[in-house]
Design a protein around this motif. Sequence first.
Motif, PDB file in Angstrom:
ATOM      1  N   GLN A  96      -6.084  -3.998  -9.706  1.00 16.10           N
ATOM      2  CA  GLN A  96      -5.245  -2.869  -9.314  1.00 16.10           C
ATOM      3  C   GLN A  96      -4.769  -3.090  -7.883  1.00 16.10           C
ATOM      4  O   GLN A  96      -5.229  -3.994  -7.197  1.00 16.10           O
ATOM      5  N   GLU A  97      -3.870  -2.232  -7.442  1.00 13.84           N
ATOM      6  CA  GLU A  97      -3.348  -2.344  -6.082  1.00 13.84           C
ATOM      7  C   GLU A  97      -4.409  -1.895  -5.075  1.00 13.84           C
ATOM      8  O   GLU A  97      -5.076  -0.888  -5.278  1.00 13.84           O
ATOM      9  N   ASP A  98      -4.543  -2.662  -3.981  1.00 16.99           N
ATOM     10  CA  ASP A  98      -5.461  -2.304  -2.907  1.00 16.99           C
ATOM     11  C   ASP A  98      -4.894  -1.110  -2.142  1.00 16.99           C
ATOM     12  O   ASP A  98      -3.692  -0.856  -2.166  1.00 16.99           O
ATOM     13  N   SER A  99      -5.769  -0.391  -1.446  1.00 19.76           N
ATOM     14  CA  SER A  99      -5.299   0.746  -0.653  1.00 19.76           C
ATOM     15  C   SER A  99      -5.996   0.782   0.699  1.00 19.76           C
ATOM     16  O   SER A  99      -7.097   0.272   0.864  1.00 19.76           O
ATOM     17  N   LEU A 119      -0.699   2.904  -0.590  1.00 24.65           N
ATOM     18  CA  LEU A 119      -1.034   2.359  -1.901  1.00 24.65           C
ATOM     19  C   LEU A 119       0.243   1.878  -2.577  1.00 24.65           C
ATOM     20  O   LEU A 119       1.145   2.678  -2.818  1.00 24.65           O
ATOM     21  N   GLY A 120       0.336   0.596  -2.852  1.00 19.70           N
ATOM     22  CA  GLY A 120       1.488   0.054  -3.553  1.00 19.70           C
ATOM     23  C   GLY A 120       2.816   0.292  -2.865  1.00 19.70           C
ATOM     24  O   GLY A 120       3.801   0.606  -3.517  1.00 19.70           O
ATOM     25  N   GLN A 167      -0.410   5.062 -10.669  1.00 19.16           N
ATOM     26  CA  GLN A 167      -1.438   4.021 -10.643  1.00 19.16           C
ATOM     27  C   GLN A 167      -1.650   3.494 -12.057  1.00 19.16           C
ATOM     28  O   GLN A 167      -1.545   4.239 -13.037  1.00 19.16           O
ATOM     29  N   THR A 168      -2.003   2.203 -12.166  1.00 14.64           N
ATOM     30  CA  THR A 168      -2.163   1.587 -13.481  1.00 14.64           C
ATOM     31  C   THR A 168      -3.327   2.180 -14.264  1.00 14.64           C
ATOM     32  O   THR A 168      -3.222   2.393 -15.454  1.00 14.64           O
TER      33      THR A 168
END
Length: 171
Positions: free
Chosen positions: A34-37, A67-68, A144-145
């Motif tokens: 997933q995308e880091d934050s 985020l993203g 978010q995914t």
Amino acid sequence: SDTYGLQSRLGHALTPRLTGTVGYGFTYLDLQGQEDSTTHTPTLGVSYQLTPTLTGSVNGGPAITELGGETFVSSAATVSLAQTLRFGSASVQYTRGVSAAGGFGGTTDTQSVSGALTLPGLQQGLVVVFSPAYRIAESVSRRQTGQVDVRVLTLNLGVTYQVARFVSVFG
């Protein structure tokens, strides 16, 4: 997920019973798949001794999350009340902030209500702690995914017994 963070707080006694605080928190969530934050949390707060055995505190500020490629602003706060008792202590706490939702992954707005009852005087060397908690975690972004909407109740019981000066058994 891997979580890296820094939490700092500086307090100054304004009166014998009132303390002002300023703080800063930084959290980097490295989420697999997933995308880091990144979250920055500046806070202001106060702690007040209501009675000689009862203290309340409030701290809060914005939680600014990247985020993203998007920035989300949510609230971060901690409110607590702690009572010293003849036989131990009792406390309650409400916390809101941004974190990872444990094994569920994803950057989430997290809220928790918890308590603790600490009993150190039941027997020489024995400390018993009961600490229930209720937590809610919801995804920061609906894009978010992996969407997260989790509610968890935990009932923790801890016991420590000191068998010698530098030796304790706990469970």
